[in-house]
Design an enzyme around this catalytic site. Sequence first.
Site, short mmCIF file in Angstrom:
data_model
loop_
_atom_site.label_atom_id
_atom_site.label_comp_id
_atom_site.label_asym_id
_atom_site.label_seq_id
_atom_site.Cartn_x
_atom_site.Cartn_y
_atom_site.Cartn_z
N CYS A 2 1.02 -1.20 -0.14
CA CYS A 2 -0.01 -0.25 -0.14
C CYS A 2 0.94 1.13 -0.13
CB CYS A 2 -1.09 -0.15 1.26
SG CYS A 2 -1.80 -1.46 1.44
N ARG A 27 3.64 0.22 -6.96
CA ARG A 27 3.64 -0.61 -5.82
C ARG A 27 2.34 -1.75 -6.12
NH1 ARG A 27 5.14 1.53 -0.54
NH2 ARG A 27 6.71 3.17 -1.02
N TRP A 74 -3.81 -2.29 -1.13
CA TRP A 74 -3.66 -3.56 -1.73
C TRP A 74 -4.18 -4.51 -0.60
CZ3 TRP A 74 -0.71 -8.29 -0.75
CH2 TRP A 74 -0.76 -9.22 -1.75
N ASN A 98 -0.37 1.13 6.12
CA ASN A 98 -0.07 -0.09 5.36
C ASN A 98 0.41 -1.12 6.30
OD1 ASN A 98 -0.02 1.66 3.47
ND2 ASN A 98 2.15 2.30 3.18
N GLY A 99 0.35 -2.58 5.86
CA GLY A 99 0.70 -3.42 6.72
C GLY A 99 -0.52 -4.41 7.01
N GLU A 479 12.44 -18.56 -13.46
CA GLU A 479 12.08 -16.99 -13.82
C GLU A 479 11.35 -16.84 -14.95
OE1 GLU A 479 12.45 -12.60 -13.61
OE2 GLU A 479 12.09 -14.46 -12.34
N LYS A 483 7.60 -14.99 -14.70
CA LYS A 483 7.08 -13.90 -15.49
C LYS A 483 6.16 -14.07 -16.43
CE LYS A 483 10.12 -10.98 -14.37
NZ LYS A 483 10.05 -11.45 -12.79
N GLU A 486 2.95 -14.34 -14.08
CA GLU A 486 2.78 -13.02 -13.45
C GLU A 486 1.65 -11.88 -14.14
OE1 GLU A 486 5.92 -11.59 -10.20
OE2 GLU A 486 6.82 -11.99 -12.43
N HIS A 502 11.08 -37.43 -14.72
CA HIS A 502 10.54 -37.78 -13.23
C HIS A 502 9.11 -37.32 -13.12
CE1 HIS A 502 14.38 -39.58 -12.52
NE2 HIS A 502 14.95 -38.63 -12.96
N LYS A 602 3.99 -4.63 -6.02
CA LYS A 602 5.49 -4.43 -6.24
C LYS A 602 6.42 -4.84 -5.44
CE LYS A 602 9.07 -3.39 -8.84
NZ LYS A 602 9.44 -4.23 -9.95
#
Length: 607
Positions: A2, A27, A74, A98-99, A479, A483, A486, A502, A602
């Site tokens: 946030c 963010r 958020w 925030n939090g 990665e 990406k 996301e 496997h 973010k």
Amino acid sequence: MCGIVGILGSGDVADRLLDGLKRLEYRGYDSAGIATIDGGEIKRRRAEGKLVNLARKLAEEPLPGASGIAHTRWATHGAPTEDNAHPHIAGDVVIVHNGIIENFKPLRDELIADGRKFLSQTDTEVVAHLVAREVEKGSDLRQAVATVLPRLHGAFALAVMLKSEPDLLVGARLGAPLTVGYGEGENYLGSDALALAPLTQRIAYLEEGDWVAITRTAVEIYDRANDRVERPIVQSGASGQLIDKGNHRHFMLKEIHEQPVVVAQTLQSYLRPLEAQVALPDMEFDLAAIERVAIIACGTSSYVAMIGKYWIEQFARVPVEVDVASEYRYRDPVLTPNMLGLVISQSGETADTLAALRHLKVGGVTTAGIINVPTSSMAREVDLLLPTHAGPEIGVASTKAFTCQLAVMAALATNLARAKGKLSPEEEREIVRHLAEVPEAMSDALSRDEHIAGMAPRIAQARDVLYLGRGPDYPMALEGALKLKEISYIHAEGYASGEMKHGPIALIDDAVPLIVIAPSGPLFDKTVSNMHEAEARGAQVVLISDADGIAQAGENTIATIEMPKVHPLIAPLVYAVPVQLLAYHVAVAKGTDVDQPRNLAKSVTVE
């Protein structure tokens, strides 16, 4: 993560509060709001979704008032609705947060039993009611906040105002960053220096447990024991201009194309070409005494950690363990003398990584941090700061921060190898030469942008995509998969190529694209052998390799992406480019929100 902006101004502040929120859009958020105090009344506008919705409300119903707080939320507790958007009001108190307040449930039950009514599902409204209750008992705002803070468990940054004290803004932080801005006849509060950059360059960072009382002419900071303290006022250096996309369609694409420059800037601070050496900042411990390294990170940074494990063990012959930060403390790790605890974070505020760092420090472990924000909590707390120079990264999906972290990791591995006596001057000279080649090789990789865009619509039709790599290219496969999921919302998984047989090979059919990351070199034949097994079962293969590799193995693929031929050391930095571009163009083909994908923030400043 946030965002908070607070202004005690000399005129109406709503427009400047909105501008501050725009600077925090990177963010990630799902609702926003602004409250001001004007004529003895709290006035508030909130909206779901993007800031354009809040701006529209402000245009229709302007907010007068020279004192105000603003927030991008958020969602954690409660859905991203207008009722749950901040600021929250309880009695005469208005608050943004925030939090996460971890003990909000018993506090909420206590307040309900006391007859208080809740209008949202958020943990934040609990704090508003706690402060309001103290005010109603006769406390002023400072006293009320100081009384409430010890009751809050979790991580938070708070900005609080009281209707009857319009010239006072109170802030507090524990586990989430908060910054004070100093103006002329005005003072400010914000999540970070970037939010306050158009308002002031003179800032102070609150330390863990601090709270602050701000008026237009004075700032008083107190520690968690309520003792008055001084925190240094510094020049923020943050640009007052809003960061823009330039000629690029999205911030992510701009940041992908910035990589040759920012990686070069980062390497310049570590390479000494005339001496053919790689240097680190001055440190107060002996690198040669390090016998073991623990690397802790989250998300994309954790893949940098995995690649770092390959490099450090190969060059320095020092054992390395890698943990995702959210698990580290909870497995009760063994901390030993002569151990280096290395944390990696773009923001330097990631909650799980910060908690892991503090766990290491309590255990007496020497710490280092690869961090992009030199004024962040982690940067201030590590024993050795290894800065990256990526600049602000606005796109939620990390790109240039990732490759800059890799550049610094290579420098650390090289220094540790030299300190341990495992690297000859000739070998170090070769490493310096190869690292110096990275920016040019990345520019070459970027020239494939149009080719990758052309193949993206075919990948965009898939429901599932698999990525393969071996050695340091295995973390690159992880990665690449991260990406893609996301920003395109396509299910994707990365695997070590030898693991295909496997289990994952059961997923292969002609509807599942297989992205193979395989630069030519000592591991190439092994990876290609696994690729051929998948092709024999109908896999639609995209091979990312150099000209030699494509000539040898590209015949039965649906597409190839040719990379410059580079030394295996720098291959992860160069091969990051096509992996990023492929995810980007697939997301564009699908029409998703590339820079602010759904449900993502973010920087994750709550556990």
